[in-house]
Scaffold this motif. Sequence first.
Motif, PDB file in Angstrom:
ATOM      1  N   ILE A  41      14.750   3.076 -13.505  1.00 54.52           N
ATOM      2  CA  ILE A  41      13.371   2.859 -13.090  1.00 54.52           C
ATOM      3  C   ILE A  41      13.357   1.564 -12.287  1.00 54.52           C
ATOM      4  O   ILE A  41      13.757   0.522 -12.798  1.00 54.52           O
ATOM      5  CB  ILE A  41      12.427   2.727 -14.292  1.00 54.52           C
ATOM      6  CG1 ILE A  41      12.526   3.954 -15.193  1.00 54.52           C
ATOM      7  CG2 ILE A  41      10.997   2.517 -13.823  1.00 54.52           C
ATOM      8  CD1 ILE A  41      11.800   3.805 -16.493  1.00 54.52           C
ATOM      9  N   ARG A  42      12.927   1.636 -11.036  1.00 49.30           N
ATOM     10  CA  ARG A  42      12.846   0.427 -10.235  1.00 49.30           C
ATOM     11  C   ARG A  42      11.706   0.559  -9.244  1.00 49.30           C
ATOM     12  O   ARG A  42      11.200   1.651  -8.994  1.00 49.30           O
ATOM     13  CB  ARG A  42      14.152   0.116  -9.515  1.00 49.30           C
ATOM     14  CG  ARG A  42      14.692   1.202  -8.666  1.00 49.30           C
ATOM     15  CD  ARG A  42      16.113   0.921  -8.211  1.00 49.30           C
ATOM     16  NE  ARG A  42      16.509   1.914  -7.238  1.00 49.30           N
ATOM     17  CZ  ARG A  42      16.526   1.699  -5.930  1.00 49.30           C
ATOM     18  NH1 ARG A  42      16.217   0.527  -5.449  1.00 49.30           N
ATOM     19  NH2 ARG A  42      16.874   2.655  -5.102  1.00 49.30           N
ATOM     20  N   ASN A  43      11.300  -0.573  -8.687  1.00 49.29           N
ATOM     21  CA  ASN A  43      10.204  -0.577  -7.726  1.00 49.29           C
ATOM     22  C   ASN A  43      10.665   0.022  -6.408  1.00 49.29           C
ATOM     23  O   ASN A  43      11.830  -0.068  -6.038  1.00 49.29           O
ATOM     24  CB  ASN A  43       9.713  -2.005  -7.489  1.00 49.29           C
ATOM     25  CG  ASN A  43       8.988  -2.545  -8.687  1.00 49.29           C
ATOM     26  OD1 ASN A  43       8.297  -1.825  -9.394  1.00 49.29           O
ATOM     27  ND2 ASN A  43       9.147  -3.823  -8.939  1.00 49.29           N
ATOM     28  N   ILE A  44       9.721   0.629  -5.688  1.00 46.22           N
ATOM     29  CA  ILE A  44      10.051   1.220  -4.394  1.00 46.22           C
ATOM     30  C   ILE A  44      10.371   0.121  -3.387  1.00 46.22           C
ATOM     31  O   ILE A  44      11.289   0.250  -2.588  1.00 46.22           O
ATOM     32  CB  ILE A  44       8.899   2.121  -3.907  1.00 46.22           C
ATOM     33  CG1 ILE A  44       8.824   3.364  -4.792  1.00 46.22           C
ATOM     34  CG2 ILE A  44       9.072   2.511  -2.459  1.00 46.22           C
ATOM     35  CD1 ILE A  44       7.738   4.322  -4.423  1.00 46.22           C
ATOM     36  N   VAL A  45       9.635  -0.985  -3.440  1.00 52.43           N
ATOM     37  CA  VAL A  45       9.896  -2.105  -2.537  1.00 52.43           C
ATOM     38  C   VAL A  45      10.587  -3.220  -3.309  1.00 52.43           C
ATOM     39  O   VAL A  45      10.424  -3.340  -4.522  1.00 52.43           O
ATOM     40  CB  VAL A  45       8.597  -2.630  -1.892  1.00 52.43           C
ATOM     41  CG1 VAL A  45       7.989  -1.589  -0.983  1.00 52.43           C
ATOM     42  CG2 VAL A  45       7.604  -3.050  -2.933  1.00 52.43           C
ATOM     43  N   ASP A  46      11.369  -4.024  -2.616  1.00 45.95           N
ATOM     44  CA  ASP A  46      12.075  -5.119  -3.278  1.00 45.95           C
ATOM     45  C   ASP A  46      11.115  -6.279  -3.548  1.00 45.95           C
ATOM     46  O   ASP A  46       9.979  -6.306  -3.072  1.00 45.95           O
ATOM     47  CB  ASP A  46      13.279  -5.576  -2.455  1.00 45.95           C
ATOM     48  CG  ASP A  46      12.891  -6.037  -1.065  1.00 45.95           C
ATOM     49  OD1 ASP A  46      11.806  -5.654  -0.605  1.00 45.95           O
ATOM     50  OD2 ASP A  46      13.668  -6.791  -0.452  1.00 45.95           O
ATOM     51  N   SER A  47      11.576  -7.246  -4.303  1.00 43.37           N
ATOM     52  CA  SER A  47      10.697  -8.329  -4.751  1.00 43.37           C
ATOM     53  C   SER A  47      10.252  -9.227  -3.598  1.00 43.37           C
ATOM     54  O   SER A  47       9.166  -9.803  -3.645  1.00 43.37           O
ATOM     55  CB  SER A  47      11.401  -9.164  -5.816  1.00 43.37           C
ATOM     56  OG  SER A  47      12.586  -9.715  -5.303  1.00 43.37           O
ATOM     57  N   GLY A  48      11.064  -9.353  -2.559  1.00 42.36           N
ATOM     58  CA  GLY A  48      10.682 -10.173  -1.410  1.00 42.36           C
ATOM     59  C   GLY A  48       9.510  -9.581  -0.651  1.00 42.36           C
ATOM     60  O   GLY A  48       8.585 -10.293  -0.227  1.00 42.36           O
ATOM     61  N   ALA A  49       9.521  -8.271  -0.479  1.00 42.53           N
ATOM     62  CA  ALA A  49       8.435  -7.599   0.238  1.00 42.53           C
ATOM     63  C   ALA A  49       7.221  -7.376  -0.652  1.00 42.53           C
ATOM     64  O   ALA A  49       6.127  -7.100  -0.144  1.00 42.53           O
ATOM     65  CB  ALA A  49       8.922  -6.269   0.787  1.00 42.53           C
ATOM     66  N   MET A  50       7.389  -7.512  -1.958  1.00 38.33           N
ATOM     67  CA  MET A  50       6.282  -7.285  -2.879  1.00 38.33           C
ATOM     68  C   MET A  50       5.160  -8.310  -2.670  1.00 38.33           C
ATOM     69  O   MET A  50       3.984  -7.957  -2.690  1.00 38.33           O
ATOM     70  CB  MET A  50       6.779  -7.351  -4.318  1.00 38.33           C
ATOM     71  CG  MET A  50       5.743  -6.994  -5.342  1.00 38.33           C
ATOM     72  SD  MET A  50       5.423  -5.249  -5.410  1.00 38.33           S
ATOM     73  CE  MET A  50       6.773  -4.728  -6.414  1.00 38.33           C
ATOM     74  N   ASN A  51       5.532  -9.582  -2.440  1.00 39.92           N
ATOM     75  CA  ASN A  51       4.521 -10.613  -2.217  1.00 39.92           C
ATOM     76  C   ASN A  51       3.763 -10.370  -0.910  1.00 39.92           C
ATOM     77  O   ASN A  51       2.542 -10.567  -0.846  1.00 39.92           O
ATOM     78  CB  ASN A  51       5.176 -11.995  -2.193  1.00 39.92           C
ATOM     79  CG  ASN A  51       5.774 -12.343  -3.536  1.00 39.92           C
ATOM     80  OD1 ASN A  51       5.277 -11.913  -4.578  1.00 39.92           O
ATOM     81  ND2 ASN A  51       6.850 -13.115  -3.524  1.00 39.92           N
ATOM     82  N   ASP A  52       4.462  -9.947   0.139  1.00 39.17           N
ATOM     83  CA  ASP A  52       3.802  -9.626   1.397  1.00 39.17           C
ATOM     84  C   ASP A  52       2.852  -8.448   1.237  1.00 39.17           C
ATOM     85  O   ASP A  52       1.765  -8.422   1.819  1.00 39.17           O
ATOM     86  CB  ASP A  52       4.837  -9.301   2.481  1.00 39.17           C
ATOM     87  CG  ASP A  52       5.752 -10.478   2.757  1.00 39.17           C
ATOM     88  OD1 ASP A  52       5.330 -11.621   2.490  1.00 39.17           O
ATOM     89  OD2 ASP A  52       6.881 -10.247   3.229  1.00 39.17           O
ATOM     90  N   LEU A  53       3.255  -7.481   0.437  1.00 40.02           N
ATOM     91  CA  LEU A  53       2.434  -6.293   0.202  1.00 40.02           C
ATOM     92  C   LEU A  53       1.169  -6.657  -0.562  1.00 40.02           C
ATOM     93  O   LEU A  53       0.084  -6.149  -0.266  1.00 40.02           O
ATOM     94  CB  LEU A  53       3.244  -5.256  -0.574  1.00 40.02           C
ATOM     95  CG  LEU A  53       2.771  -3.833  -0.433  1.00 40.02           C
ATOM     96  CD1 LEU A  53       3.347  -3.262   0.859  1.00 40.02           C
ATOM     97  CD2 LEU A  53       3.237  -3.012  -1.606  1.00 40.02           C
ATOM     98  N   ARG A  54       1.303  -7.546  -1.555  1.00 40.02           N
ATOM     99  CA  ARG A  54       0.132  -7.983  -2.322  1.00 40.02           C
ATOM    100  C   ARG A  54      -0.852  -8.746  -1.434  1.00 40.02           C
ATOM    101  O   ARG A  54      -2.069  -8.606  -1.578  1.00 40.02           O
ATOM    102  CB  ARG A  54       0.575  -8.877  -3.476  1.00 40.02           C
ATOM    103  CG  ARG A  54       1.067  -8.118  -4.661  1.00 40.02           C
ATOM    104  CD  ARG A  54       1.032  -8.951  -5.928  1.00 40.02           C
ATOM    105  NE  ARG A  54       1.897  -8.328  -6.933  1.00 40.02           N
ATOM    106  CZ  ARG A  54       3.075  -8.800  -7.296  1.00 40.02           C
ATOM    107  NH1 ARG A  54       3.536  -9.910  -6.773  1.00 40.02           N
ATOM    108  NH2 ARG A  54       3.792  -8.181  -8.187  1.00 40.02           N
ATOM    109  N   ALA A  55      -0.339  -9.557  -0.519  1.00 42.16           N
ATOM    110  CA  ALA A  55      -1.208 -10.337   0.363  1.00 42.16           C
ATOM    111  C   ALA A  55      -1.938  -9.452   1.369  1.00 42.16           C
ATOM    112  O   ALA A  55      -3.102  -9.695   1.700  1.00 42.16           O
ATOM    113  CB  ALA A  55      -0.385 -11.386   1.105  1.00 42.16           C
ATOM    114  N   ALA A  56      -1.272  -8.389   1.825  1.00 39.58           N
ATOM    115  CA  ALA A  56      -1.868  -7.524   2.841  1.00 39.58           C
ATOM    116  C   ALA A  56      -2.683  -6.384   2.248  1.00 39.58           C
ATOM    117  O   ALA A  56      -3.334  -5.644   2.976  1.00 39.58           O
ATOM    118  CB  ALA A  56      -0.769  -6.954   3.730  1.00 39.58           C
TER     119      ALA A  56
END
Length: 99
Positions: A41-56
């Motif tokens: 079980i893992r996230n579709i996006v990596d942790s680096g892109a996760m912060n950008d996704l949350r901001a956008a």
Amino acid sequence: MPKKRRNGGRSRKGRGKTRQVDCVHCMCKPPKDKAVHRFNIRNIVDSGAMNDLRAACAIENYVVPKLYAKSYYCISCAVHSRIVRVRNREARRNRDPPV
């Protein structure tokens, strides 16, 4: 001739045959009851892109979906890639799940 394992390396118990699955590593076809399986079980996006996704993201508290995959390995690939370890005779008797 002495038996190495009580179950013969399988968990078939009363069934004649079981279906074959694909090993993710070498693509051989071990029987499903003999193959080593792990559930990833893992996230579709990596942790680096996760912060950008949350901001956008326009939706508050949006939960990014996860990727669920069940992986099957043949015994030789599972030992080679250290998913399971070789155990001595006394440790082989231990049938408890690993911690």
